[in-house]
Scaffold this active site. Structure first.
Site, PDB file in Angstrom:
ATOM      1  CB  SER A   1      -0.932   0.001   1.214  1.00 22.03           C
ATOM      2  OG  SER A   1      -0.193  -0.110   2.407  1.00 22.03           O
TER       3      SER A   1
ATOM      4  CG  ASP B   1       7.528  -3.683  -2.344  1.00 22.92           C
ATOM      5  OD1 ASP B   1       7.679  -4.828  -2.794  1.00 22.92           O
ATOM      6  OD2 ASP B   1       7.684  -3.396  -1.145  1.00 22.92           O
TER       7      ASP B   1
HETATM    8  C1  GLA Z   1       9.617  -5.505   1.171  1.00 21.99           C
HETATM    9  C2  GLA Z   1      10.564  -4.554   0.434  1.00 21.99           C
HETATM   10  C3  GLA Z   1      10.974  -5.125  -0.917  1.00 21.99           C
HETATM   11  C4  GLA Z   1      11.497  -6.553  -0.781  1.00 21.99           C
HETATM   12  C5  GLA Z   1      10.536  -7.403   0.061  1.00 21.99           C
HETATM   13  C6  GLA Z   1      11.099  -8.773   0.348  1.00 21.99           C
HETATM   14  O1  GLA Z   1       8.406  -5.612   0.478  1.00 21.99           O
HETATM   15  O2  GLA Z   1       9.969  -3.304   0.248  1.00 21.99           O
HETATM   16  O3  GLA Z   1      11.944  -4.300  -1.516  1.00 21.99           O
HETATM   17  O4  GLA Z   1      12.789  -6.579  -0.259  1.00 21.99           O
HETATM   18  O5  GLA Z   1      10.215  -6.788   1.290  1.00 21.99           O
HETATM   19  O6  GLA Z   1      11.249  -9.485  -0.828  1.00 21.99           O
END
Ligand code: GLA
Length: 330
Positions: free
Chosen positions: A103, A144
């Protein structure tokens, strides 16, 4: 001005992005929309979902100190983008907050577009990754924000976090994706995440970039914890490769098995699972039509993702999600 940015779910490849590894997330059909008009000397946003107003001066110095908490992500974007005019508008979202569907990344990406960011998805993602780091203090990778910025309808995204390339991988119509919340808040996610990242960097200091390391290379690391963390990363990169191949080849049982192997590695070698997540994965695997299930995202609580045969996702409970297009101005 209206900008929309999707949340994401990661099918496989966790705790690999920040060592330049491989990940395979998809943008989902749940999104955050920012609408409003430029003007004024601050970015002022109301949310229809969460309390409080974000009032962020254009020269905000420390996004991590801004209140309420969600306004920090807005402030992070303002600090990175430094728009010359303010903005007044509304945030709407159906991305569950704090559930592991990114989010915060969806909010950052939508805010950046609404504030006039103009550039390629990769540049947008990098800006928003820095915004997230400033806002939360967590040294996150790029997955993300890049999944939200570069999503492709009907496709997962094979992202190479060294080359920073995004290869869309079609999801066959014979599968569905479900996301189920464990009911556990992601406790300690920030500090434990930073600690895991530090161990990976330690490993890379010994054997070189983990992206290029082999299982034999990391087996020679003396410290047993650093060795296990590195083994997760090296084996997970390989699983991501094989998972993408399995999707291309329509080998769905194999894809499901790789997800389970990923969960076991995150549980035993990387130690970011919880008893609740482990039990949820077991429960989902026992349901007819479930091909594979694993924790998704950072771990320490949050969500499990399941790959199912078409028609079975609804039996899993939680949210059935569809792979969706990335962020855009509408
Ligand atoms: C979070 C982080 C990502 C990634 C994941 C684990 O979502 O924001 O960059 O490292 O954890 O894969």
């Amino acid at each position: 001005m209206r900008a929309i940015a999707p949340g994401r779910v990661n099918l496989i490849g966790d705790h690999t992005d920040y060592t330049g590894g491989l990940v395979l997330p998809m943008a989902i059909d749940r999104a955050t929309e920012v609408s409003g008009e430029p003007g004024g000397a601050a970015v002022v946003l109301e949310s229809t979902e969460v309390e409080g107003r974000a009032v962020v001066p254009l020269d905000v110095a420390d996004p991590s100190a801004v209140e309420p908490g969600w306004a920090r992500y807005v402030a992070g974007v303002v600090a990175e983008l430094r728009p010359v005019t303010g903005f007044r508008g509304v945030v709407r979202s159906d991305v569950a907050v704090g559930a592991g569907l990114s989010s915060s990344a969806a909010l950052e990406v939508a805010v950046a577009l609404a504030l006039g960011f103009d550039g390629q998805p990769l540049a947008l993602a990098r800006l928003c990754q820095r915004a997230e780091q400033r806002a939360s203090g967590v040294p996150c990778g790029i997955m993300d924000q890049l999944a939200s910025a570069a999503g492709v309808d009907g496709h997962a995204l094979l992202i190479d976090c060294t080359a920073l390339t995004v290869e869309p991988v079609p999801l066959p119509p014979s599968v569905e994706v479900a996301v189920v919340h464990s009911g556990e808040e992601r406790a300690l996610a920030g500090s434990a995440y930073a600690e895991r990242r530090a161990r990976c960097e330690e490993a890379a200091g010994i054997v070189g970039p983990l992206r290029d390391a082999t299982v034999d290379d990391v087996a020679a690391i003396d410290d047993p914890i650093v060795r296990r963390r590195a083994r997760h990363v090296v084996t997970e990169n390989e699983r991501v490769r094989r998972f993408a191949d399995a999707l291309w080849g329509g080998r769905l049982d194999e894809a499901g098995r790789l997800m389970v192997e990923s969960h076991v590695s995150l549980r035993d070698d990387f130690e970011v699972s919880t008893p609740g997540l482990d039990a949820l994965v077991e429960r989902l695997l026992a349901i007819d039509g479930v091909l594979g299930a694993r924790l998704t995202g950072a771990g320490f609580g949050g969500c499990v993702v399941a790959l199912t045969r078409a028609g079975a996702a609804a039996d899993v409970g939680g949210w059935t999600v569809r792979a969706s297009a990335g962020a855009r101005v509408i």
